[in-house]
Design an enzyme around this catalytic site. Sequence first.
Site, PDB file in Angstrom:
ATOM      1  N   TYR A 194      48.133  48.414  43.838  1.00  0.00           N
ATOM      2  CA  TYR A 194      48.900  47.363  43.160  1.00  0.00           C
ATOM      3  C   TYR A 194      50.382  47.741  43.174  1.00  0.00           C
ATOM      4  O   TYR A 194      50.754  48.821  42.706  1.00  0.00           O
ATOM      5  CB  TYR A 194      48.440  47.164  41.707  1.00  0.00           C
ATOM      6  CG  TYR A 194      47.057  46.539  41.534  1.00  0.00           C
ATOM      7  CD1 TYR A 194      46.351  46.004  42.601  1.00  0.00           C
ATOM      8  CD2 TYR A 194      46.471  46.468  40.269  1.00  0.00           C
ATOM      9  CE1 TYR A 194      45.098  45.433  42.422  1.00  0.00           C
ATOM     10  CE2 TYR A 194      45.209  45.910  40.083  1.00  0.00           C
ATOM     11  CZ  TYR A 194      44.532  45.389  41.171  1.00  0.00           C
ATOM     12  OH  TYR A 194      43.282  44.830  40.989  1.00  0.00           O
ATOM     13  N   GLN A 254      32.911  45.358  39.120  1.00  0.00           N
ATOM     14  CA  GLN A 254      34.035  44.461  38.792  1.00  0.00           C
ATOM     15  C   GLN A 254      34.040  43.285  39.758  1.00  0.00           C
ATOM     16  O   GLN A 254      34.676  43.330  40.812  1.00  0.00           O
ATOM     17  CB  GLN A 254      35.371  45.223  38.849  1.00  0.00           C
ATOM     18  CG  GLN A 254      36.515  44.369  38.329  1.00  0.00           C
ATOM     19  CD  GLN A 254      37.866  45.056  38.292  1.00  0.00           C
ATOM     20  OE1 GLN A 254      38.853  44.507  38.761  1.00  0.00           O
ATOM     21  NE2 GLN A 254      37.928  46.254  37.741  1.00  0.00           N
ATOM     22  N   ALA A 273      40.927  32.251  36.102  1.00  0.00           N
ATOM     23  CA  ALA A 273      41.217  31.704  37.440  1.00  0.00           C
ATOM     24  C   ALA A 273      42.725  31.676  37.693  1.00  0.00           C
ATOM     25  O   ALA A 273      43.288  30.647  38.080  1.00  0.00           O
ATOM     26  CB  ALA A 273      40.582  30.325  37.620  1.00  0.00           C
ATOM     27  N   GLY A 320      45.219  39.065  33.145  1.00  0.00           N
ATOM     28  CA  GLY A 320      46.608  39.402  33.388  1.00  0.00           C
ATOM     29  C   GLY A 320      47.466  38.645  32.388  1.00  0.00           C
ATOM     30  O   GLY A 320      47.027  37.649  31.801  1.00  0.00           O
TER      31      GLY A 320
HETATM   32  N1  LIG Z   1      38.796  44.035  41.615  1.00  0.00           N
HETATM   33  C1  LIG Z   1      39.539  43.149  42.246  1.00  0.00           C
HETATM   34  O1  LIG Z   1      39.426  42.975  43.461  1.00  0.00           O
HETATM   35  C2  LIG Z   1      40.547  42.344  41.460  1.00  0.00           C
HETATM   36  C3  LIG Z   1      41.148  41.214  42.048  1.00  0.00           C
HETATM   37  C4  LIG Z   1      42.070  40.493  41.286  1.00  0.00           C
HETATM   38  C5  LIG Z   1      42.365  40.898  39.996  1.00  0.00           C
HETATM   39  N2  LIG Z   1      41.772  42.012  39.459  1.00  0.00           N
HETATM   40  C6  LIG Z   1      42.079  42.484  38.082  1.00  0.00           C
HETATM   41  O2  LIG Z   1      42.010  41.402  37.187  1.00  0.00           O
HETATM   42  C7  LIG Z   1      43.254  41.254  36.510  1.00  0.00           C
HETATM   43  C8  LIG Z   1      43.523  39.815  36.203  1.00  0.00           C
HETATM   44  O3  LIG Z   1      43.706  39.090  37.420  1.00  0.00           O
HETATM   45  P1  LIG Z   1      44.671  37.867  37.543  1.00  0.00           P
HETATM   46  O4  LIG Z   1      46.031  38.259  37.051  1.00  0.00           O
HETATM   47  O5  LIG Z   1      44.574  37.268  38.874  1.00  0.00           O
HETATM   48  O6  LIG Z   1      43.932  36.796  36.707  1.00  0.00           O
HETATM   49  P2  LIG Z   1      44.036  35.992  35.415  1.00  0.00           P
HETATM   50  O7  LIG Z   1      43.905  36.854  34.233  1.00  0.00           O
HETATM   51  O8  LIG Z   1      43.024  34.942  35.670  1.00  0.00           O
HETATM   52  O9  LIG Z   1      45.517  35.342  35.471  1.00  0.00           O
HETATM   53  C9  LIG Z   1      46.593  35.910  34.832  1.00  0.00           C
HETATM   54  C10 LIG Z   1      47.751  34.958  34.851  1.00  0.00           C
HETATM   55  O10 LIG Z   1      47.391  33.740  34.216  1.00  0.00           O
HETATM   56  C11 LIG Z   1      48.477  33.246  33.475  1.00  0.00           C
HETATM   57  N3  LIG Z   1      48.087  33.261  32.058  1.00  0.00           N
HETATM   58  C12 LIG Z   1      47.379  34.187  31.390  1.00  0.00           C
HETATM   59  N4  LIG Z   1      47.247  33.849  30.093  1.00  0.00           N
HETATM   60  C13 LIG Z   1      47.867  32.668  29.931  1.00  0.00           C
HETATM   61  C14 LIG Z   1      48.063  31.795  28.836  1.00  0.00           C
HETATM   62  N5  LIG Z   1      47.597  32.084  27.615  1.00  0.00           N
HETATM   63  N6  LIG Z   1      48.738  30.645  29.036  1.00  0.00           N
HETATM   64  C15 LIG Z   1      49.235  30.339  30.267  1.00  0.00           C
HETATM   65  N7  LIG Z   1      49.073  31.134  31.345  1.00  0.00           N
HETATM   66  C16 LIG Z   1      48.406  32.285  31.189  1.00  0.00           C
HETATM   67  C17 LIG Z   1      49.644  34.191  33.719  1.00  0.00           C
HETATM   68  O11 LIG Z   1      50.351  33.804  34.890  1.00  0.00           O
HETATM   69  P3  LIG Z   1      51.729  32.995  34.911  1.00  0.00           P
HETATM   70  O12 LIG Z   1      52.335  33.022  33.544  1.00  0.00           O
HETATM   71  O13 LIG Z   1      52.569  33.695  35.915  1.00  0.00           O
HETATM   72  O14 LIG Z   1      51.345  31.639  35.370  1.00  0.00           O
HETATM   73  C18 LIG Z   1      48.925  35.477  34.046  1.00  0.00           C
HETATM   74  O15 LIG Z   1      49.700  36.370  34.786  1.00  0.00           O
HETATM   75  C19 LIG Z   1      44.262  41.887  37.452  1.00  0.00           C
HETATM   76  O16 LIG Z   1      45.449  42.238  36.800  1.00  0.00           O
HETATM   77  C20 LIG Z   1      43.489  43.049  37.982  1.00  0.00           C
HETATM   78  O17 LIG Z   1      43.541  44.119  37.060  1.00  0.00           O
HETATM   79  C21 LIG Z   1      40.871  42.721  40.179  1.00  0.00           C
END
Ligand SMILES: NC(=O)c1ccc[n+]([C@@H]2O[C@H](COP(=O)([O-])OP(=O)(O)OC[C@H]3O[C@@H](n4cnc5c(N)ncnc54)[C@H](OP(=O)(O)O)[C@@H]3O)[C@@H](O)[C@H]2O)c1
Length: 326
Positions: A54, A178, A211, A290
């Site tokens: 990352y 995961q 998502a 995230g």
């Molecule tokens: N194992 C793997 O292959 C893999 C792959 C992907 C991710 N991951 C792990 O999963 C974690 C989460 O992934 P992700 O960041 O893609 O997914 P997520 O949690 O689905 O999306 C996070 C994003 O959603 C938005 N968000 C979150 N809470 C919000 C709220 N209350 N209101 C409005 N927007 C909100 C923010 O983006 P904005 O504000 O920028 O719109 C935030 O950065 C990663 O950090 C990583 O640790 C693992």
Amino acid sequence: MQYRPLGRGPLTVSEISFGTWLTVGAHTERATAVACIHAALDLGITLFDTANMYAAGEAERVLGAALRSSGRSRDQYLIATKVFNPVPPEPDKGLSAAQIAKQLDRSLERLGTDVIDLYQCHRYDKETPLDETMEALDRAVRSGKVRSIGLSEWPAEKIHAAAELTTEHGWTPMTSSQPQYSLLWRKPEENGVFDACCEHGLGNIVYGPLAQGVLTGKYKPGEPPPAESRAANPEANFAMETLGRRFRSDEVWAAVQRLQPIAGDLGLTMPQLALAWVLRRAEVASAIVGASRPEQIAASAAASGVTLAEDVLTSIDVALGDVVLR
Ligand SMILES: NC(=O)c1ccc[n+]([C@@H]2O[C@H](COP(=O)([O-])OP(=O)(O)OC[C@H]3O[C@@H](n4cnc5c(N)ncnc54)[C@H](OP(=O)(O)O)[C@@H]3O)[C@@H](O)[C@H]2O)c1
């Protein structure tokens, strides 16, 4: 915040965990990322997920520094990181014994810690014999550098094979998986991953439960993405175009809007509804989210402990219709 055992142990994890992909070490100001991590700790989040790749190692550096500056002792939080993908600019990758030994030491150094609580294989490595990987992971645990081991997005048959090998040789068993899992992405329910994890005592830490923010309902059909959202950010948008491409359509965004009245009738926010939905499964120990701002992690943490009745689950499925990926 409520807590669950991660498979058959040794870790107990917060139901909501904090992820660092795209939001720590890149695309977000460092001070904001640190504020998100400190907010997560204040909310009772104990599990922090990162990966060696990352932000080319910078996510581990910023996460480690933020945790150390939080005033918490090392036993008050858990660090999960991953190995497999190349860490730019170096091209080498995989799960060979040599690669695991090298990448583990580098992750420890970047994180500024002497032990990783959960060391996860980011993907399955078709190039390395599985017994070489499992023995190397066992060695990492025996060395004291790693407390427990896990995998991410391995097919069910490889989870079975790894469990059989560790039993046969008396090596450290895997304790976590995961996979991606959300209202819109339900594959682990049906591709055998949840079943394999149950059979072998692995807990699931699911990623992408919002998502990539789509399930917060902030994207509206026929309207441009809100300013400062991931979909509007030219740097982070690549993730919406690749991993999240199936979530980026007016059809999906319209279906998600149909969840708003369901959440509203229950007095829940959209993040609470989406996260409570993944946490309803006993196979799921934690949902990794995230956050680009501290308020977002607070909104996610508020889902811990929320339960959804059977009739609500049915209404959700009717509202989403055929945009769900199974
Ligand atoms: N194992 C793997 O292959 C893999 C792959 C992907 C991710 N991951 C792990 O999963 C974690 C989460 O992934 P992700 O960041 O893609 O997914 P997520 O949690 O689905 O999306 C996070 C994003 O959603 C938005 N968000 C979150 N809470 C919000 C709220 N209350 N209101 C409005 N927007 C909100 C923010 O983006 P904005 O504000 O920028 O719109 C935030 O950065 C990663 O950090 C990583 O640790 C693992």
